[in-house]
Write an enzyme that holds these catalytic residues in place. Sequence first.
Site, mmCIF file in Angstrom:
data_model
loop_
_atom_site.group_PDB
_atom_site.id
_atom_site.type_symbol
_atom_site.label_atom_id
_atom_site.label_comp_id
_atom_site.label_asym_id
_atom_site.label_seq_id
_atom_site.Cartn_x
_atom_site.Cartn_y
_atom_site.Cartn_z
ATOM 1 N N LYS A 116 13.176 9.904 -10.393
ATOM 2 C CA LYS A 116 12.538 8.689 -10.904
ATOM 3 C C LYS A 116 12.559 7.555 -9.888
ATOM 4 C CE LYS A 116 10.389 6.293 -13.957
ATOM 5 N NZ LYS A 116 8.971 6.591 -14.171
ATOM 6 N N SER B 269 -10.910 5.604 9.490
ATOM 7 C CA SER B 269 -10.207 6.134 8.327
ATOM 8 C C SER B 269 -11.070 5.983 7.073
ATOM 9 C CB SER B 269 -8.848 5.451 8.162
ATOM 10 O OG SER B 269 -7.965 6.280 7.435
#
Length: 339
Positions: free
Chosen positions: A189, A137
Site C-alpha cells: 500500500k 516523447s
Amino acid sequence: MKVAIVLGILLVFSVLNNLRHMVHGVTLRAKSGRQAREHLEELTFENNQAKNKLAVLDIAAIISNEPWDRSTHSLVDLISDQLRLAGEDDSAKAVVLRVDSPGGEVLASDEIYRAIADFEKDYKKPVVASMGGLAASGGYYVSAPCRWIVANELTITGSIGVIMHSYNYRALLNKVGVRPEVFKSGKFKDMLSGEKDEQDILPEEKQMVQSLIDETFARFKKVVAEGRENANDQNRGEGRHLAENWEDYADGRVLSGKQAYELGFVDELGNFDTAVERARQLARIKDANLIQYQRPFDLGSLFRLFGESESRALKIDLGMQLPKLQAGRLYFLSPTVLH
C-alpha cells in the site's frame, strides 16, 4: 465617470456575449447529444479569400489532463472540441496540428492520440503535424496518428519512452530526527513512498513498477508502428517508411528532425508553411483560409488584469497554469523537462 461608462458598456457586451454562448451551447447539445465543454469562436488569421479552410490546432507546453487555465477545461478537452468543430464544418478540409511540446501525462497524450485518430476515421479529413522546436516523447506520441508529419531539421523529437520520477527523502528525515509511522492494509500500500529506507523497498515493488513501465512503453511503440503504417497506406507510397531498425532508437534518446526523417519517424523536412502546403495537397484543394478556434474575450478576462495579490511576490498571470509533475504518475516526457 468615463471609466464607469466604459465598464458599463463592457458589462452589457459581456452579458450579451454570454447569452449568445448559452444559445450556441444548447444548439450544440441538440446536434451532438452532449454538452459542449468549450465556448469557441472561429478566428481567421490568414485570409486568402478562399471558400475552403484549414483548421490550425496548437499543442504547446506540457500535455496534461489538468485544467490549464482558470476554467475547468484541460488541453485534452480543448483539442477534442476543436477537432469536433473542424469535423462538422464542411468547408474545413484538413487540420494542421502545430506541436511544440516536451510531452506530458501518459493518459492525456493517449486521449489526444485517440481523438486525432478518430477524427481522421470519422470525418475522412487529413491531419498534418507540424513540429516546432520541440516535439519529443508525448509530443511525438500525439503526432504519430497524423497522416503526414513535418519537422524542421533542427527540431528536437524522438525521446520515445516512459518515465516515472520521484525522490526518496528518508535519509533527510533521519538527519533531522523524523520517523514516519505508517499503518497500511497491505504490504504494497505504501509502494513508491519517499519515506522508506532502501532495505524496506521490496524487490517485488521494483518489479511491479518496471512491469508497468514496460507495458506502457510497448503501447508507445505500438502507436508509432501503427500510426506510421496507416499513414503509408493512406499516402500510397509517398512519405517515409520506418527504418527496419527503428526500435533501436526507441530507447529514450532525442533525435534531430533530420535524424527522425532518415529513420522514417517524420515524412518531410520543412516548416509550418510546408505543413500547410502539404495539407492542401492531401485535401486536394488549391487554396484555403487558415483558421483557429479560440475562446472569446469576456469581461472576466479584463477584470483579472486589475486583480490584487495578497502575496508580496511578483507574479505574472499568463492566462494559464502549467501543470506540475506529480509523483506516482507515468509520463511521456523528454528528460530535459526534469532538470
